[in-house]
Motif scaffolding. Structure first.
Motif, PDB file in Angstrom:
ATOM      1  N   ASP A  92      10.073   3.427  -6.406  1.00 21.56           N
ATOM      2  CA  ASP A  92       9.061   4.160  -5.654  1.00 21.56           C
ATOM      3  C   ASP A  92       9.622   4.385  -4.257  1.00 21.56           C
ATOM      4  N   LYS A  93       9.769   5.632  -3.868  1.00 21.86           N
ATOM      5  CA  LYS A  93      10.398   5.935  -2.584  1.00 21.86           C
ATOM      6  C   LYS A  93       9.630   5.368  -1.397  1.00 21.86           C
ATOM      7  N   LYS A  94       8.364   5.014  -1.594  1.00 22.93           N
ATOM      8  CA  LYS A  94       7.540   4.535  -0.485  1.00 22.93           C
ATOM      9  C   LYS A  94       7.802   3.072  -0.154  1.00 22.93           C
ATOM     10  N   VAL A  95       8.299   2.287  -1.125  1.00 27.79           N
ATOM     11  CA  VAL A  95       8.442   0.852  -0.915  1.00 27.79           C
ATOM     12  C   VAL A  95       9.762   0.365  -1.491  1.00 27.79           C
ATOM     13  N   HIS A  96      10.176  -0.820  -1.038  1.00 26.76           N
ATOM     14  CA  HIS A  96      11.437  -1.409  -1.479  1.00 26.76           C
ATOM     15  C   HIS A  96      11.182  -2.571  -2.433  1.00 26.76           C
ATOM     16  N   ASN A  97      11.764  -2.483  -3.624  1.00 26.39           N
ATOM     17  CA  ASN A  97      11.846  -3.643  -4.506  1.00 26.39           C
ATOM     18  C   ASN A  97      12.982  -4.540  -4.030  1.00 26.39           C
ATOM     19  N   ILE A  98      12.937  -5.814  -4.418  1.00 22.02           N
ATOM     20  CA  ILE A  98      13.946  -6.767  -3.974  1.00 22.02           C
ATOM     21  C   ILE A  98      14.760  -7.228  -5.186  1.00 22.02           C
ATOM     22  N   TYR A  99      16.091  -7.146  -5.049  1.00 25.60           N
ATOM     23  CA  TYR A  99      17.003  -7.494  -6.131  1.00 25.60           C
ATOM     24  C   TYR A  99      18.012  -8.540  -5.672  1.00 25.60           C
ATOM     25  N   ARG A 100      18.401  -9.391  -6.617  1.00 33.15           N
ATOM     26  CA  ARG A 100      19.597 -10.206  -6.450  1.00 33.15           C
ATOM     27  C   ARG A 100      20.746  -9.451  -7.105  1.00 33.15           C
ATOM     28  N   GLY A 126       2.520  -3.686  -4.216  1.00 34.64           N
ATOM     29  CA  GLY A 126       1.403  -3.886  -3.306  1.00 34.64           C
ATOM     30  C   GLY A 126       1.519  -3.125  -2.008  1.00 34.64           C
ATOM     31  N   ASN A 127       2.395  -2.112  -1.978  1.00 27.08           N
ATOM     32  CA  ASN A 127       2.562  -1.300  -0.780  1.00 27.08           C
ATOM     33  C   ASN A 127       2.983  -2.156   0.411  1.00 27.08           C
ATOM     34  N   PHE A 128       3.868  -3.131   0.144  1.00 25.19           N
ATOM     35  CA  PHE A 128       4.341  -4.014   1.208  1.00 25.19           C
ATOM     36  C   PHE A 128       5.445  -3.327   2.005  1.00 25.19           C
ATOM     37  N   PRO A 148       8.850  10.256   6.189  1.00 19.41           N
ATOM     38  CA  PRO A 148       9.451  10.033   4.872  1.00 19.41           C
ATOM     39  C   PRO A 148       8.641   9.027   4.069  1.00 19.41           C
ATOM     40  N   PRO A 149       8.800   9.013   2.754  1.00 18.22           N
ATOM     41  CA  PRO A 149       7.952   8.172   1.905  1.00 18.22           C
ATOM     42  C   PRO A 149       7.941   6.696   2.299  1.00 18.22           C
ATOM     43  N   TYR A 150       9.118   6.125   2.645  1.00 17.58           N
ATOM     44  CA  TYR A 150       9.128   4.675   2.887  1.00 17.58           C
ATOM     45  C   TYR A 150       8.656   4.300   4.289  1.00 17.58           C
ATOM     46  N   TRP A 151       8.175   5.287   5.069  1.00 15.66           N
ATOM     47  CA  TRP A 151       7.480   4.950   6.316  1.00 15.66           C
ATOM     48  C   TRP A 151       5.964   5.032   6.156  1.00 15.66           C
ATOM     49  N   ALA A 152       5.511   5.486   5.004  1.00 18.82           N
ATOM     50  CA  ALA A 152       4.080   5.682   4.793  1.00 18.82           C
ATOM     51  C   ALA A 152       3.256   4.413   5.036  1.00 18.82           C
ATOM     52  N   PRO A 153       3.747   3.204   4.658  1.00 21.59           N
ATOM     53  CA  PRO A 153       2.921   2.013   4.897  1.00 21.59           C
ATOM     54  C   PRO A 153       2.598   1.754   6.361  1.00 21.59           C
ATOM     55  N   MET A 154       3.352   2.380   7.266  1.00 20.56           N
ATOM     56  CA  MET A 154       3.138   2.110   8.684  1.00 20.56           C
ATOM     57  C   MET A 154       2.398   3.222   9.411  1.00 20.56           C
ATOM     58  N   VAL A 155       1.851   4.177   8.663  1.00 18.19           N
ATOM     59  CA  VAL A 155       1.275   5.357   9.307  1.00 18.19           C
ATOM     60  C   VAL A 155       0.111   4.996  10.232  1.00 18.19           C
TER      61      VAL A 155
END
Length: 718
Positions: free
Chosen positions: A193-201, A217-219, A576-583
């Protein structure tokens, strides 16, 4: 553990920060900043505007052959950003290969035997570090300044480089490395999802990845421990505050979030942030301003939430940390008012700090420490000389000089930077930094023998700050005969939440008043000639430049805007999409375009709305790939000026983003800016010479308004 990590606003966004053309830095060249940036202009930039009608050719400025060459100030360093491998056997640093910065690695006891281990041929590497395998170096790189960062691993034994995030269009960010898991790196990717970052090892050798946190969770950010377990996830609240969730906690209702671990009101959101865990994962380190003004460092028992105050300062936030390389325990921290004030939490390192403090005048920075903590790599950063690097043996209490970042700076007439505190009209203290031409201040009292032409150099952000130290922009301008003043106007970080929140809804308002008050101080103090003050800056500083020429058109002699937004409505409209949580944060701090009042305010505070008031010369620099302040932000104000027959010079780089990373582009822009400023302020110049060679510079408008530019462009074409 990365103790400097913050998952609040300043970590997720360094809004309008990171302008390589005019960033404050302790090294040459200024590095770009990889974390996700803030909003930009329109998504698809329009073509560059047509050139304005020719005007009368400008007169030739005075040439001075004794000036410090631009290629010394803005070219590549000899060696910079050195680090020790975690076992202390190897040393690494950045150095040029065929004019492009790459990572070099060699034996720690003989850096002269180092060899390049990366092969970047375009932009240069600016951020790297060692994996705990001691056989791998990790670095990040984007393409043409688009800030779609990828993470790369260099296998030093095989001589191979692997892209650990080989997905087009994603913006990866390193979330952590750990001595407990030496063969892996924790990476965030907005691949699902371009709006949020998943976390990977991700396995450093093979590139195999394992999802450890699916961000549904839109974190906006997460904080993990040394076991690569996500312990806190931060979501922006509707009111712009922060809510931190412990993902492992059990919710009271199925399908609901657990109760918040930590809730931070909007007024504390920028000054309250978890910064890391110790190696056990039981202790959280928290910078907290709730119930106080300045942010203090607390040690928190994660299970009980019981806090213990470690470090505080009455006027400044705690911003810098030193953690033990094995245990992760904070050993020292610093608040930065005028200059850093370090306090030892662990008294066992007090003798080390005192010994290193005797290396010389300047700021001591501990850059890396071996895992056994027996050897440190230390930088001594003055304001008027090259950065010096030392290896420190803790057992022997002995320092060994390794090298400086730029030998060509030695013996040059560099000037000291002076902290000054200026009172704003409403009483706020504006911590500022003044650099004067060396010959103008023989007694070193930070006052010239007569008023000078001055450049007001405005930092980006606005949620960032200027600092004391070696600053190539200050040195360049002071060497050209100008006083240089950088002001931490309200909204700058590090001075407490009241100071930061005093900037809410004050773009082009009280934030600009602070800059005007600083100019008045410089005139009243006989530092500046009131008729010869220029305003210059990048990103928010570029916006401040445009505000200066539109809202206060008689105040400044000219302006230099580097990647500055001209229209706050289009700036916010293209997040951009991954700044949306901070709008919500942007809307509360700048104005909400979804309300009539907010939309009116954004339009009124946009320089584009006041173009007809511009009466002084303006130079604009822009990167075509800028994801933060899109090319359209510069295009539209240039077009508006041309429509009203107002002269403007516009410099565009098709291979740059938010600032100018390539040395050839930095030097070419500053060659233009130097002549432009000389025409306004009367200072001397170093001729353009070969400074356009190898640059992608284009001048869509106003080349005829800056002396020698057209000829230099024609010479390069030939």
């Amino acid at each position: 553990m990365v103790l400097a990590k913050k998952i609040g606003l300043s970590f997720v966004l360094s809004l309008l920060v990171g302008v390589a053309a005019c960033a404050e830095t302790t090294e040459f060249p200024p590095p770009e900043t990889p974390p996700p940036p803030p909003p930009g202009g329109t998504a698809d930039a329009t073509p560059p505007p047509a050139a304005a009608p020719a005007t009368k050719a400008p007169a030739a400025p005075r040439v001075d052959t004794s000036l410090i060459p631009r290629d010394v100030l803005f070219g590549n360093p000899d060696r910079a950003s050195p680090q020790l491998s975690h076992d202390g056997k190897q040393i690494s640093f950045l150095a040029p290969v065929d004019g492009v910065l790459n990572v070099w690695v060699g034996p720690a006891d003989d850096p002269s035997k180092a060899k390049p281990v990366t092969a970047d041929k375009v932009r240069g590497i600016r951020r790297y570090f060692w994996a705990y395998t001691n056989d791998h170096v990790l670095y990040v790189q984007d393409k043409g300044g688009d800030e779609n960062w990828h993470v790369y691993a260099v296998d030093l034994k095989k001589g191979e480089t692997k892209d650990l995030t080989p997905i087009d269009g994603i913006a990866a960010r390193i979330e952590g490395v750990s001595s407990k898991i030496p063969g892996e790196v924790l990476v965030g990717m907005n691949d699902r999802d371009k709006k949020v970052h998943n976390i990977y090892r991700i396995n450093i050798k093979t590139g195999d990845k394992k999802l450890v946190f699916k961000n549904e969770g839109n974190f906006a950010g997460v904080l993990a421990d040394d076991d690569f377990k996500v312990r806190l996830a931060m979501r922006k609240a509707p009111d712009g505050g922060d809510v931190f969730i412990d993902p492992s906690a059990k919710p009271k209702e199925k399908g609901k979030d657990p109760e918040p671990y930590l809730t931070v009101p909007f007024e504390d959101a920028e000054t309250t942030n978890p910064v890391g865990f110790d190696a056990t994962g039981k202790t959280l380190y928290l910078v907290d301003s709730r119930g106080r003004n300045t942010a203090a460092l607390f040690e928190v028992d994660f299970a009980s939430k019981k806090p213990k105050l470690l470090v505080e300062h009455p006027k400044a936030d705690v911003q810098r940390f030193m953690g033990h390389p094995k245990t992760g325990k904070v050993q020292a921290a610093a608040a930065v008012y005028e200059r850093p004030t370090w306090q030892a939490v662990d008294k066992s390192i007090q003798p080390d700090l005192e010994l290193l403090g005797k290396l010389g005048e300047g700021e001591i920075m501990v850059l890396s420490r071996t895992l056994d903590d027996k050897r440190w790599l230390v930088a001594l950063v003055p304001s008027d000389g090259p950065v010096k690097y030392y290896r420190y043996d803790r057992d022997k209490k002995k320092t060994e000089f390794l090298f400086s970042n730029l030998k060509a700076l030695e013996g040059k007439p560099l000037a000291k930077m002076h902290p000054v505190v200026i009172k704003a009209r409403d009483g706020l203290e504006l911590v500022s930094y003044l650099t004067l031409p060396k010959a103008s201040d023989p007694d070193g009292d930070a006052r010239p023998d007569k008023p000078l032409s001055m450049v007001l150099l405005v930092h980006g952000g606005p949620w960032a700050r200027d600092n004391w130290g070696l600053n190539p922009m200050h040195q360049w301008l002071a060497n050209r005969g100008y006083a240089v003043l950088s002001v931490n106007y309200r909204g700058s970080t590090g001075f407490g939440k009241k100071f930061l929140n005093a900037a809410n809804n004050e773009w082009a308002g009280k934030m600009h008043d602070d800059l005007i008050d600083a100019v008045k101080w410089s005139v009243d103090s006989k530092v500046a000639d009131p008729a010869k003050v220029a305003i210059m800056g990048g990103s928010y500083g570029g916006y401040a430049t445009l505000v200066g020429l539109t809202f206060t058109p008689d105040q400044f002699a000219c302006g230099v805007d580097i990647v500055g937004p001209s229209n706050l409505k289009t700036l916010l409209a293209t997040i951009p999409p991954y700044w949306a949580p901070m709008v919500a944060t942007f809307h509360k701090r700048m104005g909400d375009p979804n309300t009539p009042e907010g939309a009116k305010q954004l339009e009124a505070r946009s320089p584009l709305s006041h173009v007809d008031k511009i009466k002084k010369p303006l130079l604009i620099g822009q990167g075509a790939n800028d994801p933060r302040v899109k090319q359209a932000e510069s295009d539209q104000i240039v077009k508006a000026m041309q429509a009203k027959n107002i002269p403007v010079t516009y410099v565009l780089y098709p291979d740059e983003g938010h600032g100018f990373a390539r040395p050839e582009n930095r030097m070419s822009f500053n060659a233009v800016a130097e002549t432009f400023l000389a025409q306004c302020l009367g200072g001397p110049i170093e001729p353009v010479g070969d400074d356009f060679k190898g640059s992608s510079l284009q001048v869509p408008a106003g080349a005829d308004q800056v002396y020698g530019i057209q000829e230099a462009l024609q010479s390069v074409k030939k």
